[in-house]
Design a protein around this motif. Sequence first.
Motif, mmCIF file in Angstrom:
data_model
loop_
_atom_site.group_PDB
_atom_site.id
_atom_site.type_symbol
_atom_site.label_atom_id
_atom_site.label_comp_id
_atom_site.label_asym_id
_atom_site.label_seq_id
_atom_site.Cartn_x
_atom_site.Cartn_y
_atom_site.Cartn_z
ATOM 1 N N GLN A 112 11.231 -4.300 9.284
ATOM 2 C CA GLN A 112 11.211 -5.614 8.649
ATOM 3 C C GLN A 112 9.979 -6.425 9.045
ATOM 4 N N VAL A 113 9.614 -6.382 10.312
ATOM 5 C CA VAL A 113 8.475 -7.180 10.787
ATOM 6 C C VAL A 113 7.150 -6.475 10.517
ATOM 7 N N ASN A 114 7.038 -5.237 10.962
ATOM 8 C CA ASN A 114 5.740 -4.557 10.950
ATOM 9 C C ASN A 114 5.341 -4.006 9.585
ATOM 10 N N VAL A 136 -10.616 -11.045 1.529
ATOM 11 C CA VAL A 136 -10.660 -10.002 2.556
ATOM 12 C C VAL A 136 -9.308 -9.951 3.248
ATOM 13 N N ILE A 137 -8.757 -8.758 3.373
ATOM 14 C CA ILE A 137 -7.513 -8.545 4.108
ATOM 15 C C ILE A 137 -7.797 -7.584 5.256
ATOM 16 N N LEU A 138 -7.332 -7.948 6.434
ATOM 17 C CA LEU A 138 -7.471 -7.085 7.613
ATOM 18 C C LEU A 138 -6.106 -6.931 8.264
ATOM 19 N N ASN A 139 -5.678 -5.694 8.416
ATOM 20 C CA ASN A 139 -4.386 -5.406 9.022
ATOM 21 C C ASN A 139 -4.563 -4.815 10.418
ATOM 22 N N LEU A 140 -3.646 -5.149 11.308
ATOM 23 C CA LEU A 140 -3.632 -4.555 12.640
ATOM 24 C C LEU A 140 -2.711 -3.343 12.617
ATOM 25 N N ALA A 141 -3.314 -2.171 12.643
ATOM 26 C CA ALA A 141 -2.550 -0.927 12.741
ATOM 27 C C ALA A 141 -2.497 -0.547 14.225
ATOM 28 N N SER A 142 -2.721 0.711 14.550
ATOM 29 C CA SER A 142 -2.638 1.165 15.936
ATOM 30 C C SER A 142 -3.128 2.597 16.009
ATOM 31 N N LYS A 159 3.323 1.536 11.993
ATOM 32 C CA LYS A 159 1.867 1.425 11.967
ATOM 33 C C LYS A 159 1.233 2.473 11.051
ATOM 34 N N GLY A 160 1.905 3.624 10.885
ATOM 35 C CA GLY A 160 1.449 4.576 9.877
ATOM 36 C C GLY A 160 1.544 3.977 8.487
ATOM 37 N N ALA A 161 2.609 3.211 8.252
ATOM 38 C CA ALA A 161 2.761 2.535 6.963
ATOM 39 C C ALA A 161 1.680 1.484 6.760
ATOM 40 N N VAL A 162 1.336 0.766 7.811
ATOM 41 C CA VAL A 162 0.272 -0.244 7.713
ATOM 42 C C VAL A 162 -1.047 0.408 7.300
ATOM 43 N N LEU A 163 -1.355 1.542 7.918
ATOM 44 C CA LEU A 163 -2.596 2.252 7.582
ATOM 45 C C LEU A 163 -2.617 2.657 6.109
#
Length: 258
Positions: A112-114, A136-142, A159-163
Amino acid sequence: MFNLQQKTAVITGGGSGIGKAIATLFARQGASVYILELNPDAANAAVTEIKAAGGKATALTANVADQRQVKDALATVAQQAGRIDILVNSAGISHIGRLDNTPEEDFDRVFQVNVKGVYNTMLGAVTHMRQQGSGVILNLASIASSVGLPDRFAYSMSKGAVLTMTLSVAKDYLKDNIRCNCISPARVHTAFVDNFLAKNYPGQEQEMFEKLSKTQPIGRMGTPEEVATLALYLCSDESSFVTGCDYPIDGGFIRLNN
């Protein structure tokens, strides 16, 4: 270089840690910063510090997992500032556990959060960015997006989903002049790390801190300010040819840890 004058930046999770470092640096470079936080006290404290240093900042309270709250917050930014030039998704939570000891409620909370939180903020921001013809959009992955980490099942999922969301958005909005990238930090020394050590290793904090630091080949953890510097480049006009990329900032963890 790296001038953010006349730009409006929304930073989720900007009240602490990496998000706060990014908000502080962006304000120093001239951006009007909006800190979108679940914790109003943290957001207000960060805004007070930024203003005391001569920057422009506003605190907004919202739960990134709640789409209505996010849309309302971003509509407020657009109304007040006239545009949204930059979105940085720094809000997130961690989780420790393998597949077989991750309860469903923990998995859902991390998702829900990430994951949904990043979806919600990007959805809201893209609407405004398309109307203005840039953004510009910048996401914090890992690093967990790229390599297997022990006891990080739910966190790695998120974090895989964020990427991959980053890559999808970068592809879909090329013609709208919207760039989208992500940063993948290894361990960064924040209050979260200190609290984690105090809770799980009482009396052994320094020993465990050194052990965790040495998992990075460079021999130490990163700092929030180092991540913020990379974020500044990726959100500035100097990186106008960069989109659809993941930038590890990991002390050599991914490539040299063998």
